[in-house]
Design a protein around this motif. Structure first.
Motif, PDB file in Angstrom:
ATOM      1  N   ASP A 174      -0.180   4.860   2.681  1.00 23.14           N
ATOM      2  CA  ASP A 174       0.103   3.842   1.677  1.00 23.14           C
ATOM      3  C   ASP A 174       1.517   4.071   1.164  1.00 23.14           C
ATOM      4  OD1 ASP A 174       0.254   3.053  -1.377  1.00 23.14           O
ATOM      5  OD2 ASP A 174      -1.354   1.843  -0.508  1.00 23.14           O
ATOM      6  N   ILE A 195       1.362  -0.735   0.133  1.00 20.51           N
ATOM      7  CA  ILE A 195       1.394  -1.382   1.446  1.00 20.51           C
ATOM      8  C   ILE A 195       0.797  -0.430   2.471  1.00 20.51           C
ATOM      9  CG2 ILE A 195       2.921  -2.229   3.290  1.00 20.51           C
ATOM     10  CD1 ILE A 195       4.849  -3.023   0.973  1.00 20.51           C
ATOM     11  N   ALA A 196      -0.159  -0.916   3.252  1.00 17.58           N
ATOM     12  CA  ALA A 196      -0.762  -0.102   4.298  1.00 17.58           C
ATOM     13  C   ALA A 196       0.250   0.113   5.419  1.00 17.58           C
ATOM     14  CB  ALA A 196      -2.008  -0.785   4.843  1.00 17.58           C
ATOM     15  N   PRO A 225       4.783  -0.984   8.498  1.00 19.33           N
ATOM     16  CA  PRO A 225       3.736  -1.791   7.853  1.00 19.33           C
ATOM     17  C   PRO A 225       2.705  -2.253   8.884  1.00 19.33           C
ATOM     18  CG  PRO A 225       5.910  -2.487   7.106  1.00 19.33           C
ATOM     19  CD  PRO A 225       6.132  -1.534   8.249  1.00 19.33           C
ATOM     20  N   THR A 226       1.434  -2.139   8.540  1.00 16.69           N
ATOM     21  CA  THR A 226       0.394  -2.535   9.477  1.00 16.69           C
ATOM     22  C   THR A 226       0.396  -4.047   9.669  1.00 16.69           C
ATOM     23  OG1 THR A 226      -1.254  -2.794   7.729  1.00 16.69           O
ATOM     24  CG2 THR A 226      -1.048  -0.598   8.738  1.00 16.69           C
ATOM     25  N   SER A 254      -1.038  -5.880   6.694  1.00 17.36           N
ATOM     26  CA  SER A 254      -0.495  -5.565   5.365  1.00 17.36           C
ATOM     27  C   SER A 254      -0.107  -6.811   4.576  1.00 17.36           C
ATOM     28  CB  SER A 254       0.734  -4.658   5.503  1.00 17.36           C
ATOM     29  OG  SER A 254       1.788  -5.348   6.176  1.00 17.36           O
TER      30      SER A 254
END
Length: 462
Positions: free
Chosen positions: A39, A43-44, A100-101, A104
């Motif tokens: 994180d 944000i993942a 970022p995934t 996200s």
């Protein structure tokens, strides 16, 4: 012993590795571990280094579980990964930061902001989904400017992992490039002008290759980590959904692969793309034989989790138990899934039973899948010849019956455990031997639906 091939899949929740025997398609060993997720300010993110560590761990476990002869016969390594997630690299080839995934959401606002200018300066066939890489680059330029300035190039997570096992070239396969918003699938070429639109015009885009291309050899350090000899060919993989479709048997125009997970992805394989007809569709290059795909999804898994909890049911319980023998048509209760991701319910009695409502939702998702399949078929100008359906819901007899009766094209239910990693291994086999292994096994066919039962479905759903 004949050659063996290793497939690695960097998935959203798990990283998997399978060791495949090329001749018969036999899985010799498999291992998996949770995908590390961090994180960063809410944000993942995925850390490339942490992902590599877990991927090497899973691959080492799978290789260790095989016998020494199978390890010694390793003839190639392929890697597949989630789409849209780009690793930005500095001049020394090091990641400049966490990624970022794809889920996200950081690209949604930039997608709205830059849509018109991207279409004007860097037109591509099909739509640009908000999750595509180009929109995440805009977020990076605005919210992580130092990292963005330090970067000189980028590639997808799977291709970076593959190159880190090298020496190997930094590339991006066509299927991953199709999810960047910077690639035109029919011409198989970059639209680099889009980089300047989102504030990253200084970046160089990687060399494009088809999936299943040898891009280097396993280096000495990585070989020692895996417990095998150096020099094994490294083979470009592809987007994980598409590698899963390949392993399941989607290999010809008209094949439809449905992956019934959280988002029920529908992928139709085709041999051409009409730029006008596909203007509002997600399209791109498939992972084999110069083919293309059209892609869309039904939010069936998320709907199921939401409503089982609202109804006080255990979403992990067997679906057949939860449905409790409810009849076709759900006693007049009807659900409709709208394009704006809203659910309409009609004919709902005040004392509706949870099993009745749950059956209505299963029928609603089947109708949505059928309608989406028809839309994809119409857009592609190609009839669906077979539906290959995979995922946990296929374990349910009732779910399989509903999907067999409500849908276009013959339905086949696939035993697709670890299919994505198997697809990467299949591509490695083809790159080295020139031949694809057979698809993964299909479930034993259910008994043919009696005519009167089919008529029940036909009367209710057309």
């Amino acid at each position: 012993m004949t050659a063996t091939f290793l497939g690695i899949d960097v998935g959203t929740t798990r990283i998997k590795a399978v060791l495949l025997e090329a001749d018969g398609g036999t899985v010799l060993a498999a291992a998996a571990a949770p995908t590390p997720q961090g994180d960063a300010g809410g944000i993942a993110v995925h850390s490339p280094g942490a992902v590599r560590d877990v991927a090497v761990y899973a691959a080492r476990r799978a290789l260790a579980d095989a016998d020494p002869e199978a390890r010694a016969a390793l003839g190639g390594i392929g890697v597949t990964s989630v789409g849209e997630e780009a690793v930005l690299l500095d001049a020394a080839g090091r990641p400049v930061g966490d990624v970022p995934t794809w889920f996200s959401g950081v690209g949604h606002a930039p997608a709205r902001e830059h849509a018109a200018e991207l279409d004007r300066r860097a037109p591509v066939t099909g739509l640009r989904h908000p999750e595509y890489t180009v929109h995440t680059l805009a977020w990076w330029a605005h919210h992580r400017p130092a990292q963005a300035r330090a970067a000189v190039t980028l590639t997808d997570l799977g291709s970076w992992l593959l190159s880190s096992l090298g020496p190997g070239d930094l590339v991006m396969d066509h299927s991953h490039a199709s999810r960047t918003g910077l690639f035109d699938a029919p011409t198989r070429s970059w639209r680099a002008e889009g980089l300047a639109v989102v504030g990253t015009g200084h970046l160089a885009l990687p060399r494009l290759v088809p999936s299943g291309t040898v891009i280097g050899q396993l280096g000495a350090e990585a070989a020692a980590q895996l417990g095998v000899a150096a020099g094994v060919p490294l083979v470009s993989g592809g987007h994980d959904h598409f590698c899963g479709a390949l392993a399941a048997g989607a290999r010809s125009p008209g094949d439809l692969f449905i992956s019934a997970g959280t988002s029920e992805a529908h992928l139709l394989v085709t041999d051409s793309l009409d730029p006008v007809a596909t203007a509002d569709s997600e399209v791109g290059c498939f992972v084999t034989d110069g083919l293309f795909y059209l892609h869309a999804a039904v939010p069936s898994g998320g709907l199921y989790l939401t409503w089982t909890r609202l109804l006080g049911l255990d979403p992990a319980a067997p679906l057949d138990t939860l449905l409790d023998g409810e009849p076709v048509g759900s006693r007049g209760v009807r659900g409709t899934i709208r394009d704006d991701r809203r659910l309409d319910l009609a004919g709902l009695p005040l004392d509706v039973a949870p099993a009745t409502l749950l059956r209505a939702l299963m029928e609603a998702t089947a109708v949505a899948s059928r309608d989406l399949t028809r839309a994809l078929s119409s857009t592609a100008g190609r009839e669906v010849t077979q539906r290959l359906v995979a995922g946990r819901p296929t374990e349910s007899v009732t779910w399989r019956e509903i999907r067999t009766a409500v849908g276009d094209g013959a339905a086949a239910f696939v035993d697709a455990e670890e299919a994505t990693a198997l697809g990467a291994a299949h591509l490695a086999v083809r790159a080295v031997t020139g031949t694809l292994p057979p698809p993964v096994p299909r479930r034993r066919p259910d008994p043919e639906l009696p005519p009167d039962r089919r008529d029940e479905y036909r009367r209710v759903f057309g």
